[in-house]
Design an enzyme around this catalytic site. Structure first.
Site, PDB file in Angstrom:
ATOM      1  N   CYS A   1       2.535  -0.352  -1.310  1.00  0.00           N
ATOM      2  CA  CYS A   1       2.750   1.059  -0.961  1.00  0.00           C
ATOM      3  C   CYS A   1       2.357   1.978  -2.126  1.00  0.00           C
ATOM      4  O   CYS A   1       1.789   3.039  -1.915  1.00  0.00           O
ATOM      5  CB  CYS A   1       4.212   1.345  -0.626  1.00  0.00           C
ATOM      6  SG  CYS A   1       5.037   0.051   0.286  1.00  0.00           S
ATOM      7  N   ASP A   2       2.697   1.603  -3.350  1.00  0.00           N
ATOM      8  CA  ASP A   2       2.616   2.552  -4.476  1.00  0.00           C
ATOM      9  C   ASP A   2       1.575   2.214  -5.540  1.00  0.00           C
ATOM     10  O   ASP A   2       1.361   3.007  -6.454  1.00  0.00           O
ATOM     11  CB  ASP A   2       3.994   2.634  -5.173  1.00  0.00           C
ATOM     12  CG  ASP A   2       5.066   3.136  -4.214  1.00  0.00           C
ATOM     13  OD1 ASP A   2       4.720   3.911  -3.306  1.00  0.00           O
ATOM     14  OD2 ASP A   2       6.229   2.744  -4.372  1.00  0.00           O
TER      15      ASP A   2
ATOM     16  N   CYS B   1       7.478  -1.827  -4.154  1.00  0.00           N
ATOM     17  CA  CYS B   1       6.401  -2.130  -3.203  1.00  0.00           C
ATOM     18  C   CYS B   1       5.039  -1.824  -3.823  1.00  0.00           C
ATOM     19  O   CYS B   1       4.602  -0.671  -3.820  1.00  0.00           O
ATOM     20  CB  CYS B   1       6.612  -1.350  -1.913  1.00  0.00           C
ATOM     21  SG  CYS B   1       5.346  -1.671  -0.683  1.00  0.00           S
TER      22      CYS B   1
END
Ligand code: NDP
Length: 307
Positions: free
Chosen positions: A137-138, A134
């Site tokens: 997200c990261d 992701c």
């Protein structure tokens, strides 16, 4: 004691949330079961530019608006990790991991897909330590660093573009010498000065120093020569598999595990529907998922009410 509903929807992505809107708005006693956050793939997507009416929006914002809408007409939103669905005469049984059982006259499965793993040494143990599925997200963990994106489909190229907002360099590694992604996304990638494209290579091993990823070994598919790249982040985007293991007892899946449905989004088992990316079809998009959700819920309503 089982909890009874007219309609239970499994999965709260765009397909499931749309089914919840249509089911509850039609007056069906509706519940939506989800084991994570509502939004499905939307919450892992930075930019959505093909949702009609909004030229560009953020996946998380669209997910949040859809979620508010999905519960606005009375649909219940419940936690549930479904492990099995059983057919029944009037009611289907939806069995959850924690032992909770729901009963419903109709079930719409909208569980989507899971990211495929590379299945190479060092991958599994480094998830969260440099291997990520992701970018949204990261990505921020790799600010000013160099990362690798594996794959040449829409997901890989869109997320590679997104990552260049924070990292110094993105290496896209593809196994052929052509991309699978849409032309418009390919053009964006080719124009992006922070992206380096490595063709005809596959990943073979993730290297770490015991605490985090430090490199990736890739192999030339023509010569078999191996090269070690220094990198702190590896983002595999090599395709998706349907999330349908809990349906294996029912004759509703094709050989790849996708749900086979008719024009009403109904499977061969009356009252069990499939909607969204989990269905065997050609175009997996937010718009096609929401369309499936609407069709399935409307047909379920007709069937339940005997219309
Ligand atoms: P795709 O299946 O489209 O692409 C997968 C990519 O990974 C391909 O380049 C494939 O290579 C490569 N690949 C597969 N297995 C391996 C492996 N073992 N090692 C190395 N490379 C591998 O997956 P996506 O997740 O990108 O997309 C899934 C679906 O969702 C598609 O239908 C896509 O169009 C859709 N989508 C649409 C978006 C949009 O419209 N904005 C955004 C994101 C996804 P090869 O080509 O050689 O097979």
């Amino acid at each position: 004691m089982e909890q009874r509903y007219d309609l239970v929807i499994v999965g709260a992505g765009p397909a499931g949330m749309t089914a919840a809107i249509y089911g509850s708005r039609a007056g069906l006693n509706t519940a939506m079961l989800e084991m994570g956050a509502p939004g499905g793939k939307l919450i892992k997507t930075n930019e959505i530019s093909n949702w009609p009416g909004i030229i560009g929006t953020n996946g998380a914002n669209l997910a949040s608006d859809m979620f508010a809408h999905s519960t606005a007409f009375g649909a219940e939103y419940l936690y549930g990790n479904v492990t099995k669905i059983e057919d029944g005469e009037e009611y289907k049984k939806i069995i959850c991991e924690d032992g909770t059982i729901y009963e419903a006259k109709a079930v719409i499965v909208a569980t989507g897909t899971n990211e495929r793993m590379m299945n190479i040494p060092g991958e599994a143990e480094n998830i969260g330590r440099g291997v990520s599925f992701c970018a949204v997200c990261d990505g921020a963990f790799f600010r000013n660093k160099e990362v690798c994106v594996i794959g040449g489909g829409n997901s890989a190229l869109e997320e590679a573009n997104y990552l260049t907002q924070m990292v110094d360099k993105v290496n896209i590694i593809i196994r052929r010498d052509v991309f699978r992604a849409d032309e418009i996304v390919q053009e964006q990638v080719k124009k992006n000065p922070k992206i380096n494209i490595i063709t005809k290579h596959v990943p073979v091993k993730v290297i770490d120093d015991g605490t985090r990823v430090t490199g990736l070994v890739i192999r030339n598919v023509d010569t078999n020569e191996e090269t070690t790249m220094d990198t702190n982040g590896i983002f595999p985007y090599i395709g998706l598999d349907p999330s349908t293991s809990f349906l294996e007892g029912l004759a509703v899946l094709d050989e790849r595990g996708y749900m086979v449905v008719d024009e009403n989004c109904e499977t061969a088992v009356k009252g069990i529907y499939g909607a969204g990316d989990v269905v065997a079809k050609k175009l997996r998009q937010v718009v096609t998922a929401t369309s499936d959700g609407a069709i399935a819920a409307q047909h379920a309503f007709h069937q339940i009410k005997g219309i």
